[in-house]
Design a protein around this motif. Structure first.
Motif, PDB file in Angstrom:
ATOM      1  N   MET A  58       0.829  -1.209   0.000  1.00 37.74           N
ATOM      2  CA  MET A  58       0.000   0.000   0.000  1.00 37.74           C
ATOM      3  C   MET A  58       0.863   1.258   0.000  1.00 37.74           C
ATOM      4  N   PHE A  59       0.556   2.160  -0.918  1.00 39.19           N
ATOM      5  CA  PHE A  59       1.310   3.402  -1.078  1.00 39.19           C
ATOM      6  C   PHE A  59       0.322   4.562  -0.981  1.00 39.19           C
ATOM      7  N   LEU A  60       0.486   5.381   0.037  1.00 39.36           N
ATOM      8  CA  LEU A  60      -0.514   6.393   0.356  1.00 39.36           C
ATOM      9  C   LEU A  60      -0.272   7.726  -0.341  1.00 39.36           C
ATOM     10  N   MET A  61      -1.372   8.379  -0.685  1.00 42.40           N
ATOM     11  CA  MET A  61      -1.368   9.771  -1.137  1.00 42.40           C
ATOM     12  C   MET A  61      -1.944  10.631  -0.013  1.00 42.40           C
ATOM     13  N   MET A  62      -1.784  11.931  -0.147  1.00 40.36           N
ATOM     14  CA  MET A  62      -2.393  12.870   0.794  1.00 40.36           C
ATOM     15  C   MET A  62      -2.989  14.026  -0.004  1.00 40.36           C
ATOM     16  N   GLY A  63      -4.224  14.397   0.337  1.00 37.89           N
ATOM     17  CA  GLY A  63      -4.861  15.497  -0.374  1.00 37.89           C
ATOM     18  C   GLY A  63      -6.288  15.699   0.090  1.00 37.89           C
ATOM     19  N   LEU A  64      -6.910  16.731  -0.442  1.00 38.14           N
ATOM     20  CA  LEU A  64      -8.300  17.058  -0.139  1.00 38.14           C
ATOM     21  C   LEU A  64      -9.119  16.926  -1.419  1.00 38.14           C
ATOM     22  N   HIS A  65     -10.028  15.956  -1.415  1.00 38.97           N
ATOM     23  CA  HIS A  65     -10.906  15.681  -2.552  1.00 38.97           C
ATOM     24  C   HIS A  65     -11.810  16.888  -2.802  1.00 38.97           C
ATOM     25  N   PRO A  66     -12.060  17.250  -4.059  1.00 43.36           N
ATOM     26  CA  PRO A  66     -12.865  18.453  -4.321  1.00 43.36           C
ATOM     27  C   PRO A  66     -14.277  18.414  -3.731  1.00 43.36           C
ATOM     28  N   THR A  67     -14.879  17.241  -3.606  1.00 39.57           N
ATOM     29  CA  THR A  67     -16.222  17.192  -3.010  1.00 39.57           C
ATOM     30  C   THR A  67     -16.175  17.378  -1.501  1.00 39.57           C
ATOM     31  N   GLU A  76      -8.800  21.821   6.460  1.00 40.54           N
ATOM     32  CA  GLU A  76      -8.453  20.568   5.790  1.00 40.54           C
ATOM     33  C   GLU A  76      -7.140  20.694   5.010  1.00 40.54           C
ATOM     34  N   LEU A  77      -6.934  21.814   4.375  1.00 40.58           N
ATOM     35  CA  LEU A  77      -5.674  22.022   3.653  1.00 40.58           C
ATOM     36  C   LEU A  77      -4.496  22.077   4.616  1.00 40.58           C
ATOM     37  N   LEU A  78      -4.718  22.624   5.794  1.00 39.81           N
ATOM     38  CA  LEU A  78      -3.660  22.644   6.808  1.00 39.81           C
ATOM     39  C   LEU A  78      -3.319  21.218   7.242  1.00 39.81           C
ATOM     40  N   HIS A  79      -4.338  20.369   7.353  1.00 44.33           N
ATOM     41  CA  HIS A  79      -4.105  18.956   7.671  1.00 44.33           C
ATOM     42  C   HIS A  79      -3.249  18.299   6.590  1.00 44.33           C
ATOM     43  N   VAL A  80      -3.584  18.554   5.330  1.00 42.54           N
ATOM     44  CA  VAL A  80      -2.794  18.010   4.217  1.00 42.54           C
ATOM     45  C   VAL A  80      -1.343  18.474   4.322  1.00 42.54           C
ATOM     46  N   ILE A 108     -13.757  28.079  -4.355  1.00 45.24           N
ATOM     47  CA  ILE A 108     -12.888  27.505  -3.329  1.00 45.24           C
ATOM     48  C   ILE A 108     -12.291  26.173  -3.785  1.00 45.24           C
ATOM     49  N   GLN A 109     -12.999  25.456  -4.682  1.00 49.10           N
ATOM     50  CA  GLN A 109     -12.385  24.265  -5.269  1.00 49.10           C
ATOM     51  C   GLN A 109     -11.151  24.647  -6.079  1.00 49.10           C
ATOM     52  N   GLN A 110     -11.245  25.715  -6.858  1.00 55.88           N
ATOM     53  CA  GLN A 110     -10.097  26.172  -7.643  1.00 55.88           C
ATOM     54  C   GLN A 110      -8.947  26.581  -6.719  1.00 55.88           C
ATOM     55  N   GLU A 111      -9.285  27.281  -5.652  1.00 50.41           N
ATOM     56  CA  GLU A 111      -8.260  27.726  -4.711  1.00 50.41           C
ATOM     57  C   GLU A 111      -7.561  26.528  -4.069  1.00 50.41           C
ATOM     58  N   ALA A 112      -8.353  25.548  -3.627  1.00 49.91           N
ATOM     59  CA  ALA A 112      -7.787  24.348  -2.993  1.00 49.91           C
ATOM     60  C   ALA A 112      -6.928  23.554  -3.976  1.00 49.91           C
ATOM     61  N   PHE A 113      -7.369  23.460  -5.214  1.00 50.72           N
ATOM     62  CA  PHE A 113      -6.635  22.743  -6.255  1.00 50.72           C
ATOM     63  C   PHE A 113      -5.265  23.392  -6.475  1.00 50.72           C
ATOM     64  N   GLN A 116      -2.861  22.900  -3.525  1.00 50.53           N
ATOM     65  CA  GLN A 116      -2.301  21.554  -3.402  1.00 50.53           C
ATOM     66  C   GLN A 116      -1.330  21.231  -4.529  1.00 50.53           C
ATOM     67  N   ILE A 117      -1.532  21.807  -5.692  1.00 52.37           N
ATOM     68  CA  ILE A 117      -0.530  21.669  -6.753  1.00 52.37           C
ATOM     69  C   ILE A 117       0.805  22.246  -6.284  1.00 52.37           C
ATOM     70  N   ARG A 118       0.742  23.386  -5.620  1.00 53.14           N
ATOM     71  CA  ARG A 118       1.972  24.026  -5.139  1.00 53.14           C
ATOM     72  C   ARG A 118       2.622  23.219  -4.025  1.00 53.14           C
ATOM     73  N   LEU A 119       1.805  22.578  -3.194  1.00 55.18           N
ATOM     74  CA  LEU A 119       2.369  21.662  -2.191  1.00 55.18           C
ATOM     75  C   LEU A 119       3.084  20.496  -2.872  1.00 55.18           C
ATOM     76  N   ALA A 120       2.475  19.952  -3.910  1.00 59.94           N
ATOM     77  CA  ALA A 120       3.093  18.839  -4.642  1.00 59.94           C
ATOM     78  C   ALA A 120       4.441  19.251  -5.219  1.00 59.94           C
ATOM     79  N   LYS A 121       4.494  20.445  -5.781  1.00 58.11           N
ATOM     80  CA  LYS A 121       5.761  20.920  -6.333  1.00 58.11           C
ATOM     81  C   LYS A 121       6.815  21.089  -5.233  1.00 58.11           C
ATOM     82  N   LYS A 122       6.378  21.592  -4.095  1.00 57.17           N
ATOM     83  CA  LYS A 122       7.301  21.778  -2.972  1.00 57.17           C
ATOM     84  C   LYS A 122       7.960  20.465  -2.577  1.00 57.17           C
TER      85      LYS A 122
END
Length: 255
Positions: A58-67, A76-80, A108-113, A116-122
């Motif tokens: 099992m290989f885990l991801m971390m993120g906030l689903h748009p729904t 939730e983003l702080l948790h991620v 807010i979905q666009q903002e969260a997206f 999280q893209i920027r977190l992924a790049k980091k």
């Protein structure tokens, strides 16, 4: 032959009564690698438990689903962000935009997206994109965030040939699952025009079971039906499909 399921919610409540049996059925069919997308903080502990029980698979991801982008989305983003800081994950996902269930949260979905893209790049991680009735909106965000550090998987790809090519242009592989077996799924009409190096396999279990299980709870062992369909479309053996798509998953996830 090793098969990789790049997207399965094995921690879902739908597997609570028989999770070990579900995993065993998959392992017995040489499905050895399971990539586990996040939804929100409510599921983090069950994801960690799944990893603890199957540390080699099992290989885990971390993120906030748009729904799950609701009034508390900043918490939730702080948790991620906190989880990414304290341990290893293999992708930021699943993230994106979903306009099927709720269009009122688009901003807010666009903002969260984007966040999280920027977190992924980091963290030099791939993103795993959820897109439902939102191709234009997703592509707009990717256009604004596109650089050499952007890469990942367009999960559950159900778009057109042109949308497939555009997704690939943003360094995305296409996550192909049960929809490719549907009579009216559409993607089977052009998929073999996409080089197999751009494809990874997934189930999205417990959702989107392939034929002949359509309408039932999906599980990772059913990915065999996706392998068989791609073998027909690409005129290759199931073993070749499994090997190539597993190598593609290694390229994305780094493991």
């Amino acid at each position: 032959m090793i098969i990789t399921d790049t997207h399965t919610h094995l921690y879902s409540e739908q597997f609570d009564r028989d999770r070990d049996e579900v995993v065993k059925r998959a392992l017995d069919l040489n499905i050895k690698r399971f990539f586990i997308p996040a939804i929100d903080s409510n599921y983090t502990s069950s994801m960690l438990e799944l990893e603890k029980n199957y540390p080699d698979n099992m290989f885990l991801m971390m993120g906030l689903h748009p729904t799950s982008v609701k009034d508390n989305y900043k918490d939730e983003l702080l948790h991620v962000e906190n989880m990414l800081a304290i341990r290893k994950f293999y992708a930021v996902g699943e993230i994106g935009i979903d306009l099927y269930w709720d269009t009122s949260t688009l901003n807010i979905q666009q903002e969260a997206f984007k966040y999280q893209i920027r977190l992924a790049k980091k963290y030099k991680l791939p993103i795993v994109i959820h897109c439902r009735e939102a191709f234009d909106e997703i592509f707009d965000v990717l256009e604004g965030e596109f650089d050499d550090d952007l890469f990942g998987i367009f999960h559950c790809f159900t778009g057109t040939f042109e949308q497939a090519k555009r997704a690939i242009s943003f360094n995305m592989k296409l996550g192909i699952g049960g929809v490719v077996t549907f009579k009216n799924g559409g993607i089977d009409q052009f998929l073999n025009q996409i080089e197999l190096k751009h494809i990874v396999l997934e189930t999205d279990s417990p959702y989107l079971a392939p034929k002949p299980f359509r309408g039932k709870r999906n599980e990772s062992s059913y990915i065999i039906k996706v392998v068989e369909k791609l073998a027909l479309l690409y005129n290759l053996s199931p073993e070749e499909i499994a090997d190539i798509t597993t190598e593609n998953s290694k390229t994305i996830f780094g493991v």
